[in-house]
Design a protein around this motif. Structure first.
Motif, short mmCIF file in Angstrom:
data_model
loop_
_atom_site.label_atom_id
_atom_site.label_comp_id
_atom_site.label_asym_id
_atom_site.label_seq_id
_atom_site.Cartn_x
_atom_site.Cartn_y
_atom_site.Cartn_z
N SER A 75 0.02 -4.38 12.42
CA SER A 75 -0.13 -4.60 10.98
C SER A 75 0.82 -3.74 10.15
CB SER A 75 -1.58 -4.31 10.56
OG SER A 75 -1.87 -2.94 10.77
N ILE A 76 1.45 -2.74 10.76
CA ILE A 76 2.27 -1.79 10.00
C ILE A 76 3.46 -2.46 9.30
CG2 ILE A 76 3.74 0.27 10.16
CD1 ILE A 76 1.70 1.37 12.19
N PHE A 99 -0.09 5.15 7.49
CA PHE A 99 -0.38 4.13 8.50
C PHE A 99 -0.34 4.74 9.91
CE2 PHE A 99 2.03 1.69 5.13
CZ PHE A 99 0.88 1.28 4.46
N GLU A 152 4.67 -4.95 2.08
CA GLU A 152 3.85 -5.04 0.87
C GLU A 152 4.08 -3.81 -0.03
OE1 GLU A 152 -0.85 -4.81 0.19
OE2 GLU A 152 -0.21 -6.47 1.50
N LYS A 153 4.16 -2.65 0.59
CA LYS A 153 4.35 -1.41 -0.16
C LYS A 153 5.74 -1.36 -0.83
CE LYS A 153 2.62 3.22 0.50
NZ LYS A 153 2.26 4.29 1.40
N LYS A 158 2.28 -4.15 6.16
CA LYS A 158 1.84 -3.18 5.16
C LYS A 158 3.03 -2.51 4.49
CE LYS A 158 -2.54 -1.98 7.42
NZ LYS A 158 -3.26 -0.92 8.16
#
Length: 144
Positions: free
Chosen positions: A112-113, A31, A119-120, A116
């Protein structure tokens, strides 16, 4: 009497914390590569996005970094035009760090990081909040 048994890696809290730190930092890499910054530079930018115009010492206090470690990070971010460093007129020993327009634009790209990463990691919001609370508790103990 003290326990004289040899410490075992599997019984230590330091080792899983070390591995987690290393692995999570690595998870950020793809990212951050899109933004062309490192994880350490990302931390500096987050501090400035929250409070623009801090001194080098203030940034160092927030990130638990000394000026010898922080200065090269700031120089690289300044070379990328994300921030500027200026000595204060009242005291030239004090360096103030401010975001540039490019630095503020980077913030928009970085928004957005966290999503993300969540989610990861694939943990529930409750799990993440519980983990954060535990880590914060440890940090408070260490800071005393």
């Amino acid at each position: 009497m003290e326990n004289q048994e040899t410490p075992k890696l599997e019984n230590q809290i330091c080792f899983p914390l070390y591995v987690l730190s290393k692995e999570i930092t690595g998870m950020y890499r793809p990212f951050l590569e899109e933004l062309e910054i490192t994880y350490s530079q990302y931390l500096v930018m987050m501090v400035l996005w929250e409070n623009d115009g801090l001194t080098v010492n203030q940034i160092g206090e927030k990130l638990f970094l000394d000026s010898g470690t922080l200065t090269p990070l700031l120089k690289r971010l300044e070379a990328k035009s994300y921030l500027v460093r200026k000595r204060k007129k009242e005291d030239e020993r004090v360096v103030e760090v401010s975001l540039t327009e490019e630095g503020r634009n980077l913030q928009k790209m970085a928004c957005s990081i966290p999503g993300k990463m969540a989610e990861k990691l694939n943990l529930s919001d409750d799990d993440l909040l519980e983990l954060k609370a535990t880590v914060d508790k440890l940090m408070q103990i260490i800071e005393k």
